[in-house]
Design a protein around this motif. Structure first.
Motif, PDB file in Angstrom:
ATOM      1  N   UNK A  44       0.848  -1.193   0.000  1.00 13.12           N
ATOM      2  CA  UNK A  44       0.000   0.000   0.000  1.00 13.12           C
ATOM      3  C   UNK A  44       0.881   1.240   0.000  1.00 13.12           C
ATOM      4  N   UNK A  45       0.452   2.246  -0.757  1.00 18.59           N
ATOM      5  CA  UNK A  45       1.214   3.486  -0.843  1.00 18.59           C
ATOM      6  C   UNK A  45       0.272   4.633  -1.175  1.00 18.59           C
ATOM      7  N   UNK A  46       0.451   5.802  -0.571  1.00 18.26           N
ATOM      8  CA  UNK A  46      -0.336   6.980  -0.916  1.00 18.26           C
ATOM      9  C   UNK A  46      -1.212   7.473   0.211  1.00 18.26           C
ATOM     10  N   UNK A  47      -1.963   8.511  -0.090  1.00 22.62           N
ATOM     11  CA  UNK A  47      -2.857   9.135   0.886  1.00 22.62           C
ATOM     12  C   UNK A  47      -4.152   8.345   1.055  1.00 22.62           C
ATOM     13  N   UNK A  48      -4.689   8.366   2.271  1.00 19.67           N
ATOM     14  CA  UNK A  48      -6.012   7.821   2.530  1.00 19.67           C
ATOM     15  C   UNK A  48      -7.032   8.875   2.106  1.00 19.67           C
ATOM     16  N   UNK A  49      -7.997   8.474   1.268  1.00 15.76           N
ATOM     17  CA  UNK A  49      -9.049   9.425   0.881  1.00 15.76           C
ATOM     18  C   UNK A  49     -10.414   8.767   1.009  1.00 15.76           C
ATOM     19  N   UNK A  50     -11.455   9.434   0.530  1.00 12.08           N
ATOM     20  CA  UNK A  50     -12.827   8.931   0.692  1.00 12.08           C
ATOM     21  C   UNK A  50     -13.089   7.644  -0.090  1.00 12.08           C
ATOM     22  N   UNK A  51     -12.227   7.306  -1.032  1.00  9.49           N
ATOM     23  CA  UNK A  51     -12.427   6.104  -1.842  1.00  9.49           C
ATOM     24  C   UNK A  51     -11.586   4.924  -1.355  1.00  9.49           C
ATOM     25  N   UNK A  52     -10.762   5.148  -0.344  1.00 10.94           N
ATOM     26  CA  UNK A  52      -9.769   4.143   0.032  1.00 10.94           C
ATOM     27  C   UNK A  52     -10.364   2.825   0.515  1.00 10.94           C
ATOM     28  N   UNK A  53     -11.413   2.890   1.323  1.00 10.20           N
ATOM     29  CA  UNK A  53     -12.019   1.656   1.837  1.00 10.20           C
ATOM     30  C   UNK A  53     -12.603   0.828   0.699  1.00 10.20           C
ATOM     31  N   UNK A  54     -13.345   1.485  -0.184  1.00  9.68           N
ATOM     32  CA  UNK A  54     -13.940   0.787  -1.326  1.00  9.68           C
ATOM     33  C   UNK A  54     -12.858   0.211  -2.230  1.00  9.68           C
ATOM     34  N   UNK A  55     -11.811   1.001  -2.496  1.00 10.44           N
ATOM     35  CA  UNK A  55     -10.714   0.527  -3.347  1.00 10.44           C
ATOM     36  C   UNK A  55     -10.010  -0.666  -2.714  1.00 10.44           C
ATOM     37  N   UNK A  56      -9.836  -0.607  -1.401  1.00  6.93           N
ATOM     38  CA  UNK A  56      -9.180  -1.700  -0.691  1.00  6.93           C
ATOM     39  C   UNK A  56     -10.006  -2.981  -0.779  1.00  6.93           C
ATOM     40  N   UNK A  57     -11.296  -2.874  -0.521  1.00  7.02           N
ATOM     41  CA  UNK A  57     -12.172  -4.049  -0.560  1.00  7.02           C
ATOM     42  C   UNK A  57     -12.203  -4.677  -1.951  1.00  7.02           C
ATOM     43  N   UNK A  58     -12.254  -3.848  -2.982  1.00  2.00           N
ATOM     44  CA  UNK A  58     -12.258  -4.356  -4.353  1.00  2.00           C
ATOM     45  C   UNK A  58     -10.936  -5.038  -4.690  1.00  2.00           C
TER      46      UNK A  58
END
Length: 205
Positions: free
Chosen positions: A59-73
């Motif tokens: 994992x690399x980068x900033x946590x943003x509003x899409x991070x949880x969804x992107x992680x789950x996918x």
């Protein structure tokens, strides 16, 4: 006159674009003297397998509003992943997402690992603490950030709510009260680099 007005607006627009492009990067200096450049407007978390068919997801980068969804996918596409390697998490544009990511990590039973040149700042720690097993190299960098008194006064009860929610999250992750007390004792508006000894004592598992 109208043409001059349009020309003026056009010049202002171009100037603003240039300013944003210049200052949309933040430089973070680690204790090793390295400078990491992060695009705070465009770069959310990125996910990459360490090797083909690897069980380690980087994992690399900033946590943003899409991070949880992107992680789950991403996890759905790579169900064999067992370890999250946190290479560089410079902070968050959506602080509440850090806790949600940490909870998702724990629910999946994943371990978290910070390599020797890894840099974890602010809410990136929440992801790390979610690990069922937490591992970190001695030369990694973990930085705790605290809000200034002025920010806390402006936010008021909301800030108190988030602080209490963080404390509850830490306890649920099996973090000792010593870590919470350590954070509460930090100077307002500070950026504190944890020593290898404190990392081992307070947050490794």
């Amino acid at each position: 006159m109208v043409k001059k007005a349009f020309l003026g607006l056009w010049v202002i627009s171009i100037t603003m674009i240039i300013i944003v492009s210049i200052f949309s990067h933040t430089f973070i200096k680690t204790k090793l003297g390295q400078h990491i450049v992060c695009d705070i407007f465009n770069q959310g978390l990125t996910f990459n397998l360490k090797e083909l068919h690897s069980d380690t997801l980087c994992l690399k980068g900033y946590i943003n509003h899409h991070s949880v969804k992107d992680f789950e996918q991403t996890i759905q596409r790579h169900p064999n992943v067992k370890v999250l390697q946190l290479d560089t998490i410079p902070g968050s544009l959506a602080p509440q997402q850090g806790i949600l990511l940490g909870k998702a990590v724990r629910q999946l039973g994943l371990s978290t690992y910070i390599p020797k040149h890894g840099v974890i700042i602010g809410c990136g720690i929440d992801i790390f603490l979610g690990g069922e097993k937490r591992m970190a190299e001695e030369s990694c960098t973990i930085i705790i950030t605290t809000k200034s008194n002025q920010q806390s006064l402006i936010i008021g009860d909301t800030e108190k709510f988030y602080s209490e929610r963080h404390n509850y999250y830490y306890l649920n992750m099996g973090i000792d009260n010593n870590f919470i007390e350590y954070i509460n004792d930090l100077r307002s508006g500070s950026r504190t680099i944890l020593s290898p000894q404190l990392i081992k004592e307070l947050i490794l598992k």
